[in-house]
Design a protein around this motif. Structure first.
Motif, PDB file in Angstrom:
ATOM      1  N   VAL A   1      74.511  -3.206  16.839  1.00  0.00           N
ATOM      2  CA  VAL A   1      74.523  -4.576  16.350  1.00  0.00           C
ATOM      3  C   VAL A   1      74.459  -5.498  17.559  1.00  0.00           C
ATOM      4  CG1 VAL A   1      75.827  -6.309  15.074  1.00  0.00           C
ATOM      5  CG2 VAL A   1      75.901  -3.922  14.347  1.00  0.00           C
ATOM      6  N   THR A   2      73.480  -6.385  17.580  1.00  0.00           N
ATOM      7  CA  THR A   2      73.317  -7.328  18.685  1.00  0.00           C
ATOM      8  C   THR A   2      73.493  -8.738  18.148  1.00  0.00           C
ATOM      9  OG1 THR A   2      71.745  -5.831  19.724  1.00  0.00           O
ATOM     10  CG2 THR A   2      71.773  -8.102  20.519  1.00  0.00           C
ATOM     11  N   ASP A   3      74.299  -9.541  18.846  1.00  0.00           N
ATOM     12  CA  ASP A   3      74.509 -10.932  18.472  1.00  0.00           C
ATOM     13  C   ASP A   3      73.524 -11.817  19.221  1.00  0.00           C
ATOM     14  OD1 ASP A   3      76.687 -10.302  16.811  1.00  0.00           O
ATOM     15  OD2 ASP A   3      78.049 -10.303  18.519  1.00  0.00           O
ATOM     16  N   TRP A   4      73.016 -12.826  18.529  1.00  0.00           N
ATOM     17  CA  TRP A   4      72.064 -13.780  19.087  1.00  0.00           C
ATOM     18  C   TRP A   4      72.540 -15.181  18.734  1.00  0.00           C
ATOM     19  CZ3 TRP A   4      67.662 -12.059  21.720  1.00  0.00           C
ATOM     20  CH2 TRP A   4      67.445 -10.687  21.654  1.00  0.00           C
ATOM     21  N   ARG A   5      71.996 -16.183  19.399  1.00  0.00           N
ATOM     22  CA  ARG A   5      72.296 -17.574  19.055  1.00  0.00           C
ATOM     23  C   ARG A   5      71.011 -18.383  19.122  1.00  0.00           C
ATOM     24  NH1 ARG A   5      77.495 -20.738  20.825  1.00  0.00           N
ATOM     25  NH2 ARG A   5      78.244 -19.413  19.173  1.00  0.00           N
ATOM     26  N   LEU A   6      70.801 -19.201  18.096  1.00  0.00           N
ATOM     27  CA  LEU A   6      69.654 -20.106  18.023  1.00  0.00           C
ATOM     28  C   LEU A   6      70.131 -21.499  18.412  1.00  0.00           C
ATOM     29  CD1 LEU A   6      66.867 -20.389  15.505  1.00  0.00           C
ATOM     30  CD2 LEU A   6      68.342 -22.366  15.754  1.00  0.00           C
ATOM     31  N   TYR A   7      69.367 -22.144  19.278  1.00  0.00           N
ATOM     32  CA  TYR A   7      69.632 -23.519  19.706  1.00  0.00           C
ATOM     33  C   TYR A   7      68.392 -24.361  19.414  1.00  0.00           C
ATOM     34  CZ  TYR A   7      73.096 -21.276  22.793  1.00  0.00           C
ATOM     35  OH  TYR A   7      74.119 -20.535  23.296  1.00  0.00           O
ATOM     36  N   THR A   8      68.624 -25.616  19.039  1.00  0.00           N
ATOM     37  CA  THR A   8      67.513 -26.566  18.957  1.00  0.00           C
ATOM     38  C   THR A   8      67.672 -27.575  20.092  1.00  0.00           C
ATOM     39  OG1 THR A   8      68.667 -28.115  17.483  1.00  0.00           O
ATOM     40  CG2 THR A   8      67.348 -26.373  16.440  1.00  0.00           C
TER      41      THR A   8
ATOM     42  N   LYS B   1      78.757 -20.561   9.461  1.00  0.00           N
ATOM     43  CA  LYS B   1      78.204 -21.905   9.267  1.00  0.00           C
ATOM     44  C   LYS B   1      77.284 -22.283  10.417  1.00  0.00           C
ATOM     45  CE  LYS B   1      80.747 -23.097   5.645  1.00  0.00           C
ATOM     46  NZ  LYS B   1      80.194 -23.393   4.358  1.00  0.00           N
ATOM     47  N   VAL B   2      76.273 -23.071  10.119  1.00  0.00           N
ATOM     48  CA  VAL B   2      75.377 -23.614  11.133  1.00  0.00           C
ATOM     49  C   VAL B   2      76.071 -24.833  11.740  1.00  0.00           C
ATOM     50  CG1 VAL B   2      73.126 -24.663  11.546  1.00  0.00           C
ATOM     51  CG2 VAL B   2      73.346 -22.772   9.913  1.00  0.00           C
ATOM     52  N   ALA B   3      76.209 -24.855  13.072  1.00  0.00           N
ATOM     53  CA  ALA B   3      76.888 -25.963  13.759  1.00  0.00           C
ATOM     54  C   ALA B   3      75.898 -27.083  14.028  1.00  0.00           C
ATOM     55  CB  ALA B   3      77.493 -25.468  15.074  1.00  0.00           C
ATOM     56  N   ARG B   4      76.174 -28.225  13.455  1.00  0.00           N
ATOM     57  CA  ARG B   4      75.363 -29.418  13.690  1.00  0.00           C
ATOM     58  C   ARG B   4      76.191 -30.371  14.550  1.00  0.00           C
ATOM     59  NH1 ARG B   4      73.244 -27.363   9.116  1.00  0.00           N
ATOM     60  NH2 ARG B   4      70.973 -27.514   9.011  1.00  0.00           N
ATOM     61  N   TRP B   5      75.811 -30.465  15.824  1.00  0.00           N
ATOM     62  CA  TRP B   5      76.561 -31.281  16.768  1.00  0.00           C
ATOM     63  C   TRP B   5      76.149 -32.735  16.617  1.00  0.00           C
ATOM     64  CZ3 TRP B   5      80.529 -29.235  19.349  1.00  0.00           C
ATOM     65  CH2 TRP B   5      80.616 -27.855  19.387  1.00  0.00           C
ATOM     66  N   PRO B   6      77.132 -33.623  16.455  1.00  0.00           N
ATOM     67  CA  PRO B   6      76.809 -35.039  16.232  1.00  0.00           C
ATOM     68  C   PRO B   6      76.298 -35.720  17.503  1.00  0.00           C
ATOM     69  CG  PRO B   6      79.186 -34.729  16.352  1.00  0.00           C
ATOM     70  CD  PRO B   6      78.580 -33.358  16.413  1.00  0.00           C
ATOM     71  N   ALA B   7      75.388 -36.644  17.287  1.00  0.00           N
ATOM     72  CA  ALA B   7      74.862 -37.455  18.383  1.00  0.00           C
ATOM     73  C   ALA B   7      75.643 -38.761  18.459  1.00  0.00           C
ATOM     74  CB  ALA B   7      73.380 -37.752  18.154  1.00  0.00           C
ATOM     75  N   PRO B   8      75.837 -39.286  19.658  1.00  0.00           N
ATOM     76  CA  PRO B   8      76.469 -40.606  19.760  1.00  0.00           C
ATOM     77  C   PRO B   8      75.649 -41.624  18.977  1.00  0.00           C
ATOM     78  CG  PRO B   8      76.275 -39.569  21.924  1.00  0.00           C
ATOM     79  CD  PRO B   8      75.496 -38.730  20.951  1.00  0.00           C
ATOM     80  N   GLY B   9      76.289 -42.376  18.158  1.00  0.00           N
ATOM     81  CA  GLY B   9      75.592 -43.374  17.352  1.00  0.00           C
ATOM     82  C   GLY B   9      75.104 -42.845  16.016  1.00  0.00           C
ATOM     83  N   GLY B  10      75.342 -41.568  15.728  1.00  0.00           N
ATOM     84  CA  GLY B  10      74.953 -41.001  14.443  1.00  0.00           C
ATOM     85  C   GLY B  10      73.830 -39.987  14.553  1.00  0.00           C
ATOM     86  N   GLY B  11      73.671 -39.240  13.492  1.00  0.00           N
ATOM     87  CA  GLY B  11      72.631 -38.215  13.468  1.00  0.00           C
ATOM     88  C   GLY B  11      73.105 -36.909  14.088  1.00  0.00           C
TER      89      GLY B  11
ATOM     90  N   HIS C   1      72.744 -34.264  17.245  1.00  0.00           N
ATOM     91  CA  HIS C   1      72.293 -34.089  18.635  1.00  0.00           C
ATOM     92  C   HIS C   1      71.465 -32.820  18.760  1.00  0.00           C
ATOM     93  CE1 HIS C   1      72.575 -32.899  22.881  1.00  0.00           C
ATOM     94  NE2 HIS C   1      72.573 -34.208  23.106  1.00  0.00           N
ATOM     95  N   HIS C   2      72.013 -31.691  18.252  1.00  0.00           N
ATOM     96  CA  HIS C   2      71.315 -30.407  18.223  1.00  0.00           C
ATOM     97  C   HIS C   2      72.082 -29.477  17.295  1.00  0.00           C
ATOM     98  CE1 HIS C   2      74.475 -29.262  21.061  1.00  0.00           C
ATOM     99  NE2 HIS C   2      74.169 -27.990  20.807  1.00  0.00           N
ATOM    100  N   ILE C   3      71.491 -28.325  16.968  1.00  0.00           N
ATOM    101  CA  ILE C   3      72.226 -27.350  16.176  1.00  0.00           C
ATOM    102  C   ILE C   3      72.306 -26.036  16.935  1.00  0.00           C
ATOM    103  CG2 ILE C   3      71.465 -28.407  14.001  1.00  0.00           C
ATOM    104  CD1 ILE C   3      69.913 -25.771  13.518  1.00  0.00           C
ATOM    105  N   GLU C   4      73.326 -25.266  16.564  1.00  0.00           N
ATOM    106  CA  GLU C   4      73.510 -23.914  17.066  1.00  0.00           C
ATOM    107  C   GLU C   4      73.841 -23.042  15.867  1.00  0.00           C
ATOM    108  OE1 GLU C   4      76.378 -23.642  20.233  1.00  0.00           O
ATOM    109  OE2 GLU C   4      75.669 -25.509  21.138  1.00  0.00           O
ATOM    110  N   ALA C   5      73.258 -21.844  15.842  1.00  0.00           N
ATOM    111  CA  ALA C   5      73.525 -20.916  14.742  1.00  0.00           C
ATOM    112  C   ALA C   5      73.699 -19.520  15.314  1.00  0.00           C
ATOM    113  CB  ALA C   5      72.380 -20.928  13.730  1.00  0.00           C
ATOM    114  N   ASP C   6      74.764 -18.856  14.906  1.00  0.00           N
ATOM    115  CA  ASP C   6      74.984 -17.469  15.285  1.00  0.00           C
ATOM    116  C   ASP C   6      74.142 -16.565  14.398  1.00  0.00           C
ATOM    117  OD1 ASP C   6      76.804 -18.076  17.303  1.00  0.00           O
ATOM    118  OD2 ASP C   6      78.495 -18.076  15.907  1.00  0.00           O
ATOM    119  N   LEU C   7      73.518 -15.576  15.014  1.00  0.00           N
ATOM    120  CA  LEU C   7      72.635 -14.651  14.330  1.00  0.00           C
ATOM    121  C   LEU C   7      73.055 -13.238  14.678  1.00  0.00           C
ATOM    122  CD1 LEU C   7      69.303 -16.385  15.427  1.00  0.00           C
ATOM    123  CD2 LEU C   7      70.555 -16.796  13.306  1.00  0.00           C
ATOM    124  N   LYS C   8      72.728 -12.315  13.805  1.00  0.00           N
ATOM    125  CA  LYS C   8      73.060 -10.918  14.041  1.00  0.00           C
ATOM    126  C   LYS C   8      71.876 -10.050  13.669  1.00  0.00           C
ATOM    127  CE  LYS C   8      77.105  -9.848  13.630  1.00  0.00           C
ATOM    128  NZ  LYS C   8      78.333  -9.344  14.041  1.00  0.00           N
TER     129      LYS C   8
END
Length: 111
Positions: free
Chosen positions: A56-63, A89-99, A101-108
C-alpha cells in the motif's frame, strides 16, 4: 515544474441495491480530466502478509494556488497508470479574502 501533471477524476454513479442501500457503481462512473496538478508519494508504504502479499503506497494530490477542484472523498484518481482512492476529506485551504487557496487530498494505491 511542480504543477504539470494531468489526472482523471473518476466519480462513481450510485445505484440502489435490493435492500434499499445506495452503493457506488464504478462501471457507470464519470471521468473528468484535470491538468496542472501535482501528485507525489506521501510517507511510506506498508505490507500486509496475513493472507497475501500487498503493498500500500500513500500519495497526496496538490493543486496550485487559486485552483479549486471538484473532488470528493468518494472519488478515485487515475494518474501515471495508477488508480488511487481518495482517503478522508479533501482539504480546501482558505485564501485570504475568501475562496480557496489550494486543495490537498490524501490518496492510496493498493497494489
Amino acid at each position: 515544474m511542480l504543477f504539470t501533471q494531468i489526472v482523471t477524476v473518476v466519480r462513481p454513479a450510485t445505484v440502489t441495491d435490493e435492500y434499499g442501500n445506495r452503493t457506488p457503481d464504478w462501471t457507470a462512473a464519470t471521468r473528468a480530466t484535470v491538468s496542472g496538478v501535482n501528485v507525489q508519494p506521501q510517507g511510506g508504504g506498508s505490507e500486509d502478509t496475513d493472507d497475501r502479499q500487498i503493498t500500500v503506497t500513500d500519495w497526496r494530490l496538490y493543486t496550485p494556488r487559486g485552483m479549486d477542484l471538484d473532488l470528493r472523498e468518494s472519488d478515485r484518481i487515475e494518474a501515471g497508470g495508477m488508480t488511487l482512492q481518495v482517503t478522508g476529506k479533501v482539504a480546501r485551504w482558505p485564501a485570504p479574502g475568501g475562496g480557496v487557496h489550494h486543495i490537498e487530498a490524501d490518496l492510496k494505491e493498493v497494489d
